[in-house]
Design an enzyme around this catalytic site. Structure first.
Site, short mmCIF file in Angstrom:
data_model
loop_
_atom_site.label_atom_id
_atom_site.label_comp_id
_atom_site.label_asym_id
_atom_site.label_seq_id
_atom_site.Cartn_x
_atom_site.Cartn_y
_atom_site.Cartn_z
N HIS A 155 0.83 -1.21 0.00
CA HIS A 155 0.00 0.00 0.00
C HIS A 155 0.87 1.26 0.00
O HIS A 155 1.92 1.32 0.64
CB HIS A 155 -1.00 0.00 1.15
CG HIS A 155 -0.42 -0.02 2.53
ND1 HIS A 155 0.03 1.11 3.17
CD2 HIS A 155 -0.24 -1.04 3.41
CE1 HIS A 155 0.46 0.80 4.38
NE2 HIS A 155 0.32 -0.51 4.55
N ASP A 168 -0.24 4.35 0.96
CA ASP A 168 -0.62 5.36 1.95
C ASP A 168 0.07 5.14 3.28
O ASP A 168 0.57 4.04 3.59
CB ASP A 168 -2.13 5.41 2.14
CG ASP A 168 -2.70 4.12 2.71
OD1 ASP A 168 -2.26 3.03 2.31
OD2 ASP A 168 -3.61 4.20 3.56
N ASP A 194 6.22 0.89 7.59
CA ASP A 194 4.87 0.52 7.17
C ASP A 194 4.37 1.47 6.08
O ASP A 194 3.73 2.47 6.38
CB ASP A 194 3.94 0.56 8.38
CG ASP A 194 2.55 0.04 8.11
OD1 ASP A 194 2.36 -0.62 7.07
OD2 ASP A 194 1.66 0.29 8.93
N GLU A 243 -5.11 1.73 2.54
CA GLU A 243 -5.08 0.57 3.43
C GLU A 243 -5.21 0.95 4.90
O GLU A 243 -5.70 0.16 5.70
CB GLU A 243 -3.76 -0.21 3.21
CG GLU A 243 -3.71 -1.58 3.86
CD GLU A 243 -3.18 -1.56 5.31
OE1 GLU A 243 -3.28 -2.60 5.98
OE2 GLU A 243 -2.66 -0.51 5.73
N GLU A 244 -4.75 2.15 5.25
CA GLU A 244 -4.70 2.54 6.66
C GLU A 244 -6.03 3.07 7.20
O GLU A 244 -6.12 3.42 8.37
CB GLU A 244 -3.62 3.61 6.86
CG GLU A 244 -2.19 3.16 6.54
CD GLU A 244 -1.62 2.19 7.57
OE1 GLU A 244 -2.35 1.79 8.49
OE2 GLU A 244 -0.44 1.85 7.44
N GLU A 298 4.02 -6.28 3.90
CA GLU A 298 3.84 -5.63 5.19
C GLU A 298 5.10 -5.78 6.05
O GLU A 298 5.90 -6.70 5.82
CB GLU A 298 2.65 -6.25 5.93
CG GLU A 298 1.29 -5.96 5.32
CD GLU A 298 0.78 -4.57 5.68
OE1 GLU A 298 1.45 -3.87 6.47
OE2 GLU A 298 -0.29 -4.18 5.17
N HIS A 311 3.54 3.22 12.65
CA HIS A 311 2.70 4.32 13.14
C HIS A 311 3.35 5.10 14.27
O HIS A 311 2.73 6.00 14.83
CB HIS A 311 1.31 3.81 13.60
CG HIS A 311 0.57 3.04 12.55
ND1 HIS A 311 -0.69 2.50 12.77
CD2 HIS A 311 0.89 2.71 11.27
CE1 HIS A 311 -1.10 1.88 11.68
NE2 HIS A 311 -0.15 1.98 10.76
#
Length: 357
Positions: free
Chosen positions: A73, A75, A99, A129-130, A158, A332
């Site tokens: 992903h 984003d 990530d 995705e987030e 991932e 994150h």
């Protein structure tokens, strides 16, 4: 803007990771990075490229007996004083380093530099995705172009710290409601306090013993937690309603029906409403391409503690694994980073797996 994904950058997964990180792409703002990726892929003669929204997909059409997917992903979560990237020794810091732009770099590097892989390969560089599922690029592609998702095996890039994480947990959110009767706080004995009633719900959660399950040699540990609580009317009123939101992470041997049944068993006697659910995915280690991938990695897989888009492929009968250089424990975080050595090792592993002998 001038595309920073130059041929020199595309040839080096580390430089490519940093270039991708330095294109801001918080969820719903993926257009700039998707434009850059699309421009690169459309210039590659051995790929057929298509774009849907801010998801870019490309595939080889070599007539191989098997097709595999590499997906990542584009984003990230919102910036937190960690943009643009920075380097400190062997570490690259920045939003999305772990990530999962280091994983995206793997796929983009291979898409450009490996014209003759041992399998046909479909590459996904997807949006959203987030955040909520309705924005997820793979979800949207499945609705509009399901044929693009067909494959014999898939790897989601991932963060796994260079270890294969097989399958994934399912996740369910539910609201447990306690009811009471309003009364004036000065005469509380005339009412029933719903917030006090929540104590029994919290007690059951505090004493809950998480189930541990081993599937195909991979261990999964379940978890059940209160994640939000709300209730109250006014500062002088005994409340008649309290809601406790519960998140349940369940092993992939349970489907959503069994997971809900277990939740209702735990909270027997209380009103319970399921508000969101996503099925998990079993390890999927038996597929020939998966066995060859595990041999290339050279280490035993572990169970994925969390939900990822491998579940989307598993729901279609396509075995899928998670593999990427980032540390999932750093995802994150403000100080999110990735080790340069992990990027190089993982890129070599994927090349070893996909390249013709």
């Amino acid at each position: 803007m001038e595309n920073p994904l130059t041929p020199e950058v595309l040839a080096d997964p580390v430089a490519l990771t940093r270039a991708l990180v330095d294109i801001e792409s918080v969820s719903l703002n993926e257009k700039a990075i998707a434009d850059c990726v699309e421009q690169v892929l459309r210039a590659v003669p051995h790929l057929t490229t298509h774009r849907y929204g801010n998801t870019v997909m490309a595939r080889t059409e070599l007539g191989r007996a098997q097709r595999v997917v590499l997906a990542g992903h584009l984003d990230t979560v919102p910036l937190n004083g960690n943009f643009p990237s920075s380097m400190r020794g062997d570490l690259m810091y920045g939003c999305g380093t772990s990530d999962m732009k280091s994983g995206v770099a793997y796929a983009l590097h291979l898409a450009v530099t490996l014209p003759d892989p041992r399998y046909d390969v479909t590459y996904f560089f997807y949006e959203g995705e987030e955040i909520e599922q309705k924005y997820n690029g793979l979800y949207l592609v499945a609705e509009a172009y399901p044929e693009w998702l067909q494959a014999d095996f898939a790897v989601l890039l991932e963060p796994t710290y260079g270890i294969v994480e097989a399958g994934c947990q399912g996740t369910m959110r539910a609201v447990v409601t306690t009811l009471g009767e309003r009364a004036h706080a000065a005469r509380s004995w005339h009412g029933v306090n719903a917030i006090h009633g929540a104590g029994e719900v919290l007690r059951r959660l505090a004493t809950y013993e998480a189930r541990r399950v081993t599937i195909d040699g991979c261990a999964y540990r379940e978890g059940m937690n209160a994640v939000r609580i709300s209730g109250g009317v006014a500062g002088n009123v005994v409340p008649d309603r309290c809601e406790i939101e519960v998140n349940y992470r369940f092993a992939p041997d349970r489907d959503p029906v069994a997971a809900e049944a277990h939740l209702r068993e735990v909270f027997d006697g209380f009103a319970l409403t399921v508000t969101d659910v996503a099925a998990g995915a079993r390890p999927g280690l038996d597929a020939p391409a998966a066995q060859e991938f595990l041999a290339a990695v050279g280490a035993a897989p572990i169970g994925k503690l969390g939900w990822t888009d491998v579940a989307r492929f598993a729901a279609m009968g396509i075995p899928a694994l998670n593999f990427g250089p980032g540390d999932p424990n750093l995802a994150h975080h403000k100080d999110e980073h990735v080790e340069i050595s992990k990027i190089r090792d993982g890129a070599a592993t994927l090349h070893r797996w996909l390249a013709l002998a």
